[in-house]
Design a protein around this motif. Sequence first.
Motif, PDB file in Angstrom:
ATOM      1  N   GLY A  39       5.256   4.870   6.453  1.00 32.45           N
ATOM      2  CA  GLY A  39       5.424   6.254   6.035  1.00 32.45           C
ATOM      3  C   GLY A  39       4.031   6.848   6.105  1.00 32.45           C
ATOM      4  O   GLY A  39       3.204   6.573   5.239  1.00 32.45           O
ATOM      5  N   ILE A 121      10.630 -10.179  -1.508  1.00 33.11           N
ATOM      6  CA  ILE A 121       9.198  -9.944  -1.707  1.00 33.11           C
ATOM      7  C   ILE A 121       8.964  -8.434  -1.820  1.00 33.11           C
ATOM      8  O   ILE A 121       7.833  -7.982  -1.870  1.00 33.11           O
ATOM      9  CB  ILE A 121       8.339 -10.530  -0.567  1.00 33.11           C
ATOM     10  CG1 ILE A 121       8.711  -9.891   0.778  1.00 33.11           C
ATOM     11  CG2 ILE A 121       8.442 -12.036  -0.501  1.00 33.11           C
ATOM     12  CD1 ILE A 121       7.559  -9.881   1.761  1.00 33.11           C
ATOM     13  N   GLY A 122      10.058  -7.679  -1.805  1.00 31.06           N
ATOM     14  CA  GLY A 122       9.936  -6.219  -1.907  1.00 31.06           C
ATOM     15  C   GLY A 122       9.709  -5.540  -0.571  1.00 31.06           C
ATOM     16  O   GLY A 122       8.881  -4.638  -0.463  1.00 31.06           O
ATOM     17  N   GLN A 209      -0.612   0.299  11.261  1.00 28.40           N
ATOM     18  CA  GLN A 209       0.402   0.455  10.214  1.00 28.40           C
ATOM     19  C   GLN A 209       0.043  -0.539   9.105  1.00 28.40           C
ATOM     20  O   GLN A 209      -0.475  -1.620   9.388  1.00 28.40           O
ATOM     21  CB  GLN A 209       1.788   0.147  10.795  1.00 28.40           C
ATOM     22  CG  GLN A 209       2.958   0.485   9.880  1.00 28.40           C
ATOM     23  CD  GLN A 209       3.474  -0.720   9.123  1.00 28.40           C
ATOM     24  OE1 GLN A 209       3.370  -1.835   9.590  1.00 28.40           O
ATOM     25  NE2 GLN A 209       4.019  -0.478   7.945  1.00 28.40           N
ATOM     26  N   LEU A 210       0.260  -0.137   7.858  1.00 31.70           N
ATOM     27  CA  LEU A 210      -0.091  -0.980   6.705  1.00 31.70           C
ATOM     28  C   LEU A 210      -1.594  -1.297   6.673  1.00 31.70           C
ATOM     29  O   LEU A 210      -2.390  -0.586   7.268  1.00 31.70           O
ATOM     30  CB  LEU A 210       0.745  -2.264   6.707  1.00 31.70           C
ATOM     31  CG  LEU A 210       1.860  -2.335   5.657  1.00 31.70           C
ATOM     32  CD1 LEU A 210       2.665  -3.606   5.799  1.00 31.70           C
ATOM     33  CD2 LEU A 210       1.335  -2.221   4.255  1.00 31.70           C
ATOM     34  N   LYS A 214      -1.937  -6.980   3.965  1.00 34.78           N
ATOM     35  CA  LYS A 214      -0.524  -7.254   4.256  1.00 34.78           C
ATOM     36  C   LYS A 214      -0.360  -7.806   5.673  1.00 34.78           C
ATOM     37  O   LYS A 214       0.745  -7.800   6.234  1.00 34.78           O
ATOM     38  CB  LYS A 214       0.300  -5.972   4.098  1.00 34.78           C
ATOM     39  CG  LYS A 214       0.251  -5.376   2.703  1.00 34.78           C
ATOM     40  CD  LYS A 214       1.274  -5.984   1.768  1.00 34.78           C
ATOM     41  CE  LYS A 214       1.233  -5.262   0.427  1.00 34.78           C
ATOM     42  NZ  LYS A 214       2.266  -5.730  -0.490  1.00 34.78           N
TER      43      LYS A 214
HETATM   44  P1  IMO Z   1       2.183   2.255   5.861  1.00 30.59           P
HETATM   45  O1  IMO Z   1       1.994   2.130   7.347  1.00 30.59           O
HETATM   46  C1  IMO Z   1       2.954   0.313   2.084  1.00 30.59           C
HETATM   47  C2  IMO Z   1       5.104  -3.481   2.338  1.00 30.59           C
HETATM   48  C3  IMO Z   1       6.427  -3.616   1.621  1.00 30.59           C
HETATM   49  C4  IMO Z   1       6.386  -5.114   1.300  1.00 30.59           C
HETATM   50  C5  IMO Z   1       5.735  -5.707   2.544  1.00 30.59           C
HETATM   51  C6  IMO Z   1       6.718  -6.242   3.578  1.00 30.59           C
HETATM   52  O2  IMO Z   1       2.810   3.528   5.471  1.00 30.59           O
HETATM   53  O3  IMO Z   1       0.913   1.918   5.169  1.00 30.59           O
HETATM   54  P2  IMO Z   1       8.245  -5.042   5.388  1.00 30.59           P
HETATM   55  O4  IMO Z   1       9.314  -3.995   5.239  1.00 30.59           O
HETATM   56  O5  IMO Z   1       7.100  -4.636   6.240  1.00 30.59           O
HETATM   57  O6  IMO Z   1       8.821  -6.383   5.802  1.00 30.59           O
HETATM   58  O7  IMO Z   1       7.689  -5.263   3.880  1.00 30.59           O
HETATM   59  O8  IMO Z   1       4.950  -4.679   3.106  1.00 30.59           O
HETATM   60  N1  IMO Z   1       5.036  -2.352   3.284  1.00 30.59           N
HETATM   61  C7  IMO Z   1       4.330  -1.251   3.057  1.00 30.59           C
HETATM   62  N2  IMO Z   1       3.625  -0.849   1.969  1.00 30.59           N
HETATM   63  N3  IMO Z   1       2.929   1.058   3.205  1.00 30.59           N
HETATM   64  C8  IMO Z   1       3.566   0.639   4.323  1.00 30.59           C
HETATM   65  O9  IMO Z   1       3.350   1.190   5.521  1.00 30.59           O
HETATM   66  C9  IMO Z   1       4.377  -0.522   4.268  1.00 30.59           C
HETATM   67  N4  IMO Z   1       5.119  -1.213   5.160  1.00 30.59           N
HETATM   68  C10 IMO Z   1       5.530  -2.330   4.551  1.00 30.59           C
HETATM   69  O10 IMO Z   1       6.462  -2.814   0.469  1.00 30.59           O
HETATM   70  O11 IMO Z   1       5.487  -5.337   0.237  1.00 30.59           O
END
Ligand code: IMO
Length: 401
Positions: A39, A121-122, A209-210, A214
Amino acid sequence: MVTVVVGAQFGDEGKGKMVDYLAADADLVVRYQGGDNAGHTVINSYGVFKMHLIPCGIFTPGASNLVGTGTVVNPDVLISEIDMLKELGVDVSKLYLSDKAHLILPYHVELDVAIEKASGIGTTKRGIGQAYAYKMLRKNPRAEDLRDLDVLKEYISQAKSAGLANLNYDVPDEKLRYWQERLVPLLVDPVEFVNDYIDSGKHVLFEGQLGVMKDIDLGTYPYVTSSNPVAAYAAVSGGFPVSKITRVAGVAKAFSSDVGDGPFPTEMTDDEAAPLRGDGSQPDDEFGARTGRSRRLGWLDLEVLRYAHKVNGLTELILTKLDKLDGVEQLKVCTSYVKGSSFPIYKMMPGWTESTKGIKDYDKLPANAKAYIELIEKQVGVKVRYIGTGPARDDVVSVSR
Ligand code: IMO
Ligand code: GDP
Ligand code: MG
């Protein structure tokens, strides 16, 4: 020139806003991993957007935009994002899709939801990890298979016979034909496409992304996503030599946030977090741009930023949301952890009462805000090149010291 914009924390650092800003002089913007778990908030003259798949360079007239090879693409989400932009008058005629990007199919989403229910894991429940898993099993269709639906259906039938779960693998023919009609015109051979831009001296901007914490390999496994947000993956996804990356911009929030489960050493108490979170009525309140979940908030963690620098080789830092710290009396900055643990050691710093909202000139920032920024630079060993002072495209200090 090749610039990679990478998340230096746990995601949601403000990459979308900064890609929209930096795209002003980009010729091509590429989303290099992840899927519609993203997002990426953009606020500009077209409106307020939470972008999921289309690169945030799409608002820049003249720039091409590529949904790159390392991504996983839910066709319905991509199509609806295109339609939404078109409706608002955004030019999408230079939007392309790597023919090597993998597709997210309905059963990936179904499986994500089922696994999260059993032991979560959310995740964002978008089928991200499941599409990447089938990719690794070599039982997943790529965007290029939309050119020949028999090939695509063969992948689906292989996935079905792999029998990973008792799912509904049927995707109606009508849907497949619709995806074909809408997405085949966007397909390009990504390696030729990206290298042509780079080799002709154009500015290519990669949008991560992310964030690093993570990353499937380098993050806090298993509380991670299923791709590599780190900068080096831009080269894998773009199909060009790593040595051609000229600039790695690490985006960090002036504090920390995390959505989903997992270790978060500098997590704030509810009382500390409340003034920063907002109530969800503003686009820059701390609620997940994808899921609407309330984000966990924390103090700035310099161990995390040093780690981000170690694994990405940051050439610059972009510090966003400085304005959100306006009025916080006492700032806590984690400068290190107690040896052998992840228990934070804090340096206390006085805050500032002045508003920094919309400031564009470094010299106009309050002295305590400058001290905060200078501490970060000193402790991380990377200069802060841009500072975010509000959610809109132009709420940026471009630092030239
Ligand atoms: P942007 O690009 C914040 C988190 C999820 C979960 C973990 C795995 O906007 O920074 P997934 O659906 O990828 O298998 O979830 O990663 N997560 C994000 N947290 N911003 C995001 O994207 C995320 N995309 C995945 O909450 O902890
Ligand atoms: P991304 O996933 O890294 O693109 O970040 P998100 O869009 O998920 O989250 C960042 C949030 O911070 C969004 O609500 C943005 O509107 C907001 N934002 C980004 N930069 C700034 C800034 O400098 N100041 C303020 N107030 N908000 C910002
Ligand atoms: Mg986000």
